[in-house]
Design a protein around this motif. Sequence first.
Motif, PDB file in Angstrom:
ATOM      1  N   VAL A  61      32.914  26.149 -45.854  1.00  0.00           N
ATOM      2  CA  VAL A  61      32.293  25.319 -44.822  1.00  0.00           C
ATOM      3  C   VAL A  61      31.252  26.051 -43.984  1.00  0.00           C
ATOM      4  CG1 VAL A  61      34.213  23.693 -44.699  1.00  0.00           C
ATOM      5  CG2 VAL A  61      34.225  25.696 -43.224  1.00  0.00           C
ATOM      6  N   ARG A  62      31.370  27.379 -43.885  1.00  0.00           N
ATOM      7  CA  ARG A  62      30.382  28.161 -43.138  1.00  0.00           C
ATOM      8  C   ARG A  62      30.232  29.517 -43.803  1.00  0.00           C
ATOM      9  NH1 ARG A  62      30.854  27.721 -36.796  1.00  0.00           N
ATOM     10  NH2 ARG A  62      28.605  27.728 -37.024  1.00  0.00           N
ATOM     11  N   MET A  63      29.004  30.049 -43.739  1.00  0.00           N
ATOM     12  CA  MET A  63      28.743  31.362 -44.315  1.00  0.00           C
ATOM     13  C   MET A  63      27.664  32.055 -43.497  1.00  0.00           C
ATOM     14  SD  MET A  63      27.684  32.274 -48.202  1.00  0.00           S
ATOM     15  CE  MET A  63      27.779  33.946 -48.794  1.00  0.00           C
ATOM     16  N   PHE A  64      28.001  33.231 -43.015  1.00  0.00           N
ATOM     17  CA  PHE A  64      27.083  34.011 -42.204  1.00  0.00           C
ATOM     18  C   PHE A  64      26.733  35.298 -42.941  1.00  0.00           C
ATOM     19  CE2 PHE A  64      29.806  31.550 -39.445  1.00  0.00           C
ATOM     20  CZ  PHE A  64      28.907  30.940 -38.584  1.00  0.00           C
ATOM     21  N   ALA A  65      25.518  35.783 -42.743  1.00  0.00           N
ATOM     22  CA  ALA A  65      25.082  37.048 -43.340  1.00  0.00           C
ATOM     23  C   ALA A  65      24.248  37.803 -42.317  1.00  0.00           C
ATOM     24  CB  ALA A  65      24.261  36.792 -44.596  1.00  0.00           C
ATOM     25  N   ASP A 122      22.505  33.110 -38.090  1.00  0.00           N
ATOM     26  CA  ASP A 122      22.817  31.687 -38.238  1.00  0.00           C
ATOM     27  C   ASP A 122      23.627  31.398 -39.500  1.00  0.00           C
ATOM     28  OD1 ASP A 122      21.386  31.155 -35.939  1.00  0.00           O
ATOM     29  OD2 ASP A 122      19.538  30.698 -37.005  1.00  0.00           O
ATOM     30  N   ASP A 123      24.349  30.288 -39.473  1.00  0.00           N
ATOM     31  CA  ASP A 123      25.122  29.808 -40.612  1.00  0.00           C
ATOM     32  C   ASP A 123      24.158  29.474 -41.752  1.00  0.00           C
ATOM     33  OD1 ASP A 123      26.872  28.561 -42.374  1.00  0.00           O
ATOM     34  OD2 ASP A 123      27.377  26.923 -41.021  1.00  0.00           O
ATOM     35  N   LEU A 124      24.350  30.095 -42.918  1.00  0.00           N
ATOM     36  CA  LEU A 124      23.450  29.886 -44.056  1.00  0.00           C
ATOM     37  C   LEU A 124      23.608  28.505 -44.680  1.00  0.00           C
ATOM     38  CD1 LEU A 124      23.821  33.343 -45.835  1.00  0.00           C
ATOM     39  CD2 LEU A 124      21.922  32.568 -44.403  1.00  0.00           C
ATOM     40  N   LEU A 125      24.765  27.881 -44.503  1.00  0.00           N
ATOM     41  CA  LEU A 125      25.007  26.567 -45.108  1.00  0.00           C
ATOM     42  C   LEU A 125      24.539  25.413 -44.222  1.00  0.00           C
ATOM     43  CD1 LEU A 125      28.585  27.101 -46.601  1.00  0.00           C
ATOM     44  CD2 LEU A 125      26.376  27.268 -47.769  1.00  0.00           C
ATOM     45  N   GLY A 126      24.422  25.655 -42.931  1.00  0.00           N
ATOM     46  CA  GLY A 126      24.046  24.574 -42.022  1.00  0.00           C
ATOM     47  C   GLY A 126      25.113  23.481 -42.065  1.00  0.00           C
ATOM     48  N   GLU A 127      24.713  22.257 -42.304  1.00  0.00           N
ATOM     49  CA  GLU A 127      25.640  21.126 -42.371  1.00  0.00           C
ATOM     50  C   GLU A 127      26.272  20.967 -43.748  1.00  0.00           C
ATOM     51  OE1 GLU A 127      26.502  19.185 -39.743  1.00  0.00           O
ATOM     52  OE2 GLU A 127      25.304  20.577 -38.541  1.00  0.00           O
ATOM     53  N   TYR A 128      25.798  21.738 -44.714  1.00  0.00           N
ATOM     54  CA  TYR A 128      26.268  21.617 -46.091  1.00  0.00           C
ATOM     55  C   TYR A 128      27.635  22.277 -46.268  1.00  0.00           C
ATOM     56  CZ  TYR A 128      26.247  21.840 -51.191  1.00  0.00           C
ATOM     57  OH  TYR A 128      26.568  21.699 -52.514  1.00  0.00           O
ATOM     58  N   VAL A 129      28.497  21.638 -47.062  1.00  0.00           N
ATOM     59  CA  VAL A 129      29.779  22.208 -47.452  1.00  0.00           C
ATOM     60  C   VAL A 129      29.683  22.504 -48.941  1.00  0.00           C
ATOM     61  CG1 VAL A 129      32.252  21.737 -47.752  1.00  0.00           C
ATOM     62  CG2 VAL A 129      31.076  21.012 -45.661  1.00  0.00           C
ATOM     63  N   LEU A 130      30.066  23.718 -49.334  1.00  0.00           N
ATOM     64  CA  LEU A 130      30.019  24.103 -50.741  1.00  0.00           C
ATOM     65  C   LEU A 130      31.407  23.928 -51.358  1.00  0.00           C
ATOM     66  CD1 LEU A 130      28.471  25.229 -53.154  1.00  0.00           C
ATOM     67  CD2 LEU A 130      28.956  27.544 -52.293  1.00  0.00           C
ATOM     68  N   PRO A 131      31.587  22.847 -52.127  1.00  0.00           N
ATOM     69  CA  PRO A 131      32.895  22.600 -52.737  1.00  0.00           C
ATOM     70  C   PRO A 131      33.256  23.695 -53.742  1.00  0.00           C
ATOM     71  CG  PRO A 131      31.496  20.640 -52.853  1.00  0.00           C
ATOM     72  CD  PRO A 131      30.630  21.787 -52.425  1.00  0.00           C
ATOM     73  N   GLY A 146      34.072  25.371 -57.091  1.00  0.00           N
ATOM     74  CA  GLY A 146      33.563  25.073 -58.421  1.00  0.00           C
ATOM     75  C   GLY A 146      32.076  24.780 -58.466  1.00  0.00           C
ATOM     76  N   ARG A 147      31.428  24.748 -57.322  1.00  0.00           N
ATOM     77  CA  ARG A 147      29.995  24.451 -57.254  1.00  0.00           C
ATOM     78  C   ARG A 147      29.205  25.678 -56.839  1.00  0.00           C
ATOM     79  NH1 ARG A 147      28.821  18.879 -56.719  1.00  0.00           N
ATOM     80  NH2 ARG A 147      26.753  19.606 -57.297  1.00  0.00           N
ATOM     81  N   ASN A 148      27.896  25.590 -57.032  1.00  0.00           N
ATOM     82  CA  ASN A 148      26.962  26.657 -56.654  1.00  0.00           C
ATOM     83  C   ASN A 148      25.958  26.116 -55.646  1.00  0.00           C
ATOM     84  OD1 ASN A 148      28.206  28.019 -58.778  1.00  0.00           O
ATOM     85  ND2 ASN A 148      26.549  27.590 -60.196  1.00  0.00           N
ATOM     86  N   ALA A 149      25.408  27.010 -54.838  1.00  0.00           N
ATOM     87  CA  ALA A 149      24.334  26.640 -53.917  1.00  0.00           C
ATOM     88  C   ALA A 149      23.437  27.850 -53.696  1.00  0.00           C
ATOM     89  CB  ALA A 149      24.899  26.158 -52.587  1.00  0.00           C
ATOM     90  N   ASP A 150      22.153  27.603 -53.582  1.00  0.00           N
ATOM     91  CA  ASP A 150      21.207  28.656 -53.232  1.00  0.00           C
ATOM     92  C   ASP A 150      21.086  28.716 -51.720  1.00  0.00           C
ATOM     93  OD1 ASP A 150      20.686  29.281 -55.880  1.00  0.00           O
ATOM     94  OD2 ASP A 150      18.944  27.970 -56.010  1.00  0.00           O
ATOM     95  N   VAL A 151      21.238  29.917 -51.166  1.00  0.00           N
ATOM     96  CA  VAL A 151      21.047  30.116 -49.733  1.00  0.00           C
ATOM     97  C   VAL A 151      19.887  31.081 -49.533  1.00  0.00           C
ATOM     98  CG1 VAL A 151      23.453  29.629 -49.136  1.00  0.00           C
ATOM     99  CG2 VAL A 151      22.757  31.979 -49.573  1.00  0.00           C
ATOM    100  N   THR A 152      19.183  30.899 -48.447  1.00  0.00           N
ATOM    101  CA  THR A 152      18.029  31.736 -48.136  1.00  0.00           C
ATOM    102  C   THR A 152      18.360  32.618 -46.943  1.00  0.00           C
ATOM    103  OG1 THR A 152      16.531  30.045 -48.956  1.00  0.00           O
ATOM    104  CG2 THR A 152      15.583  31.721 -47.524  1.00  0.00           C
ATOM    105  N   ILE A 153      18.168  33.912 -47.127  1.00  0.00           N
ATOM    106  CA  ILE A 153      18.340  34.860 -46.040  1.00  0.00           C
ATOM    107  C   ILE A 153      16.947  35.251 -45.569  1.00  0.00           C
ATOM    108  CG2 ILE A 153      19.280  37.098 -45.354  1.00  0.00           C
ATOM    109  CD1 ILE A 153      21.333  36.739 -47.620  1.00  0.00           C
ATOM    110  N   ARG A 154      16.638  34.905 -44.336  1.00  0.00           N
ATOM    111  CA  ARG A 154      15.305  35.134 -43.782  1.00  0.00           C
ATOM    112  C   ARG A 154      15.271  36.440 -42.976  1.00  0.00           C
ATOM    113  NH1 ARG A 154      13.501  30.531 -45.299  1.00  0.00           N
ATOM    114  NH2 ARG A 154      14.340  28.510 -44.828  1.00  0.00           N
ATOM    115  N   ASN A 155      14.074  36.941 -42.796  1.00  0.00           N
ATOM    116  CA  ASN A 155      13.846  38.157 -42.003  1.00  0.00           C
ATOM    117  C   ASN A 155      14.690  39.325 -42.499  1.00  0.00           C
ATOM    118  OD1 ASN A 155      12.051  36.729 -40.263  1.00  0.00           O
ATOM    119  ND2 ASN A 155      13.827  35.887 -39.219  1.00  0.00           N
ATOM    120  N   VAL A 156      14.683  39.508 -43.805  1.00  0.00           N
ATOM    121  CA  VAL A 156      15.449  40.600 -44.407  1.00  0.00           C
ATOM    122  C   VAL A 156      14.830  41.926 -43.962  1.00  0.00           C
ATOM    123  CG1 VAL A 156      16.102  41.704 -46.578  1.00  0.00           C
ATOM    124  CG2 VAL A 156      16.177  39.211 -46.378  1.00  0.00           C
ATOM    125  N   SER A 157      15.653  42.734 -43.306  1.00  0.00           N
ATOM    126  CA  SER A 157      15.163  44.007 -42.789  1.00  0.00           C
ATOM    127  C   SER A 157      15.731  45.203 -43.558  1.00  0.00           C
ATOM    128  CB  SER A 157      15.525  44.136 -41.310  1.00  0.00           C
ATOM    129  OG  SER A 157      16.924  44.019 -41.144  1.00  0.00           O
TER     130      SER A 157
END
Length: 107
Positions: free
Chosen positions: A39-43, A53-62, A64-75
């Motif tokens: 339900v939430r994923m932080f990096a 910020d939460d990488l999933l936002g309002e999305y829930v990753l069930p 067995g499923r996959n989702a692409d997440v974007t990590i911004r401002n990679v330092s």
Amino acid sequence: MQVYRPLVLAAALVPLLATTAPAETETLQVRNRSGVDLVRMFASPVTDEYWRDDLLGEYVLPSGRNADVTIRNVSECLYDLLMMFSDGAVVPGRVDVCESERFTIQP
């Protein structure tokens, strides 16, 4: 020849800098094989003391499923993860976002 020496050195360093500097944005495919909905994923970079910020936002990753997440401002490349599941479990993780294209959550 002295005039050209700094230019030659600079030209030699450009490929080195391009391979060692992390990109500003990285995309990571998250594969949820945990058996529970994510339900939430932080990096955050391992050197940060606060979660971004939460990488999933309002999305829930069930499960067995996959989702692409974007990590911004990679330092930097090494990131700590904090994952929260629908059953209340909170699980840490770690990923090298410069080297890995996917992250699999196992039970």
